[in-house]
Design an enzyme around this catalytic site. Structure first.
Site, mmCIF file in Angstrom:
data_model
loop_
_atom_site.group_PDB
_atom_site.id
_atom_site.type_symbol
_atom_site.label_atom_id
_atom_site.label_comp_id
_atom_site.label_asym_id
_atom_site.label_seq_id
_atom_site.Cartn_x
_atom_site.Cartn_y
_atom_site.Cartn_z
ATOM 1 N N HIS A 1 0.848 -1.193 0.000
ATOM 2 C CA HIS A 1 0.000 0.000 0.000
ATOM 3 C C HIS A 1 0.886 1.246 0.000
ATOM 4 O O HIS A 1 1.955 1.256 0.602
ATOM 5 C CB HIS A 1 -0.912 0.003 1.236
ATOM 6 C CG HIS A 1 -1.749 -1.229 1.333
ATOM 7 N ND1 HIS A 1 -2.940 -1.368 0.680
ATOM 8 C CD2 HIS A 1 -1.538 -2.393 1.990
ATOM 9 C CE1 HIS A 1 -3.445 -2.561 0.936
ATOM 10 N NE2 HIS A 1 -2.611 -3.202 1.720
ATOM 11 N N GLY B 1 8.189 -21.327 11.076
ATOM 12 C CA GLY B 1 6.889 -20.894 11.573
ATOM 13 C C GLY B 1 6.797 -19.403 11.869
ATOM 14 O O GLY B 1 7.708 -18.803 12.434
ATOM 15 N N ALA C 1 12.312 -19.352 12.183
ATOM 16 C CA ALA C 1 10.966 -19.022 12.655
ATOM 17 C C ALA C 1 10.893 -17.567 13.110
ATOM 18 O O ALA C 1 11.823 -17.038 13.720
ATOM 19 C CB ALA C 1 10.574 -19.951 13.798
ATOM 20 N N ARG D 1 24.234 -17.365 8.786
ATOM 21 C CA ARG D 1 25.212 -18.411 8.491
ATOM 22 C C ARG D 1 25.087 -18.832 7.037
ATOM 23 O O ARG D 1 24.006 -18.852 6.476
ATOM 24 C CB ARG D 1 24.967 -19.614 9.395
ATOM 25 C CG ARG D 1 26.011 -20.696 9.261
ATOM 26 C CD ARG D 1 26.044 -21.632 10.455
ATOM 27 N NE ARG D 1 24.869 -22.438 10.588
ATOM 28 C CZ ARG D 1 24.839 -23.756 10.375
ATOM 29 N NH1 ARG D 1 25.924 -24.393 10.004
ATOM 30 N NH2 ARG D 1 23.727 -24.433 10.547
#
Length: 187
Positions: free
Chosen positions: A108, A134, A152, A175
């Protein structure tokens, strides 16, 4: 306009109809348990995937249009993934999305008046053998290289090369990894 990265009006009647159709398919997909019934819905929902090796997508899953999503072989999406495909989302082979991964092609304007009626979209490209942890979010216009691991909770704001592990907000390389990594070598 939308697919080409140009500003567009998301309230356009045709786009709203397409959006509603995709949301209805998501609703049907998310309430079904039968894998064969789900595959039929995915054929109508996703733009392209391997018929010989269809994706495994846990419910619930949410998309904007669906037809702008292309996934490779051995694709797995865990529970709660969101794929906002106002632009193309291209996902390579052997890609895993952990729970609650979110891929956002939509953006936007920063100008508040313009933001009331205009959106834009930029594609997302994910290479082969990528694992996205996740709760991670991938923002518009990002490409992620082959064999990369996204830790995650990361927010990926820029292009990421192959063979790295990234983490953080914004995600940064933590890494480099080799062609093959052995997590638990046998001695």
């Amino acid at each position: 306009k939308m697919i080409n990265g140009k500003p567009f009006n998301a309230d356009d009647p045709l786009l709203q109809e397409m959006l509603t159709d995709a949301h209805e398919l998501c609703y049907e997909y998310n309430r079904l348990w039968n894998r064969n019934s789900r595959k039929v819905i995915l054929e109508g929902l996703l733009g392209k995937f391997s018929q010989s090796n269809p994706p495994y997508v846990e419910a619930p899953v949410y998309v904007d249009y669906g037809l702008n999503i292309e996934v490779g072989k051995n694709f797995y999406a865990n529970f709660g993934c969101v794929l906002l495909d106002c632009a193309k989302i291209h996902i390579g082979d052997n890609v895993m999305l952990a729970p609650n991964v979110q891929l956002y092609t939509a953006g936007h304007p920063t100008d508040y008046v313009e933001r009331r009626s205009v959106e834009f979209a930029q594609p997302i490209t994910i290479g082969n053998d990528v694992w996205i942890g996740g709760g991670s979010i991938v923002l518009p216009g990002v490409s992620i290289g082959d064999r990369t691991i996204v830790a995650a909770g990361s927010v990926v704001t820029k292009n990421i090369p192959s063979d790295v592990i990234i983490a953080g907000i914004p995600a940064k390389i933590v890494r480099f990894i080799g062609e093959r990594q052995i997590d638990n070598p046998v001695e």
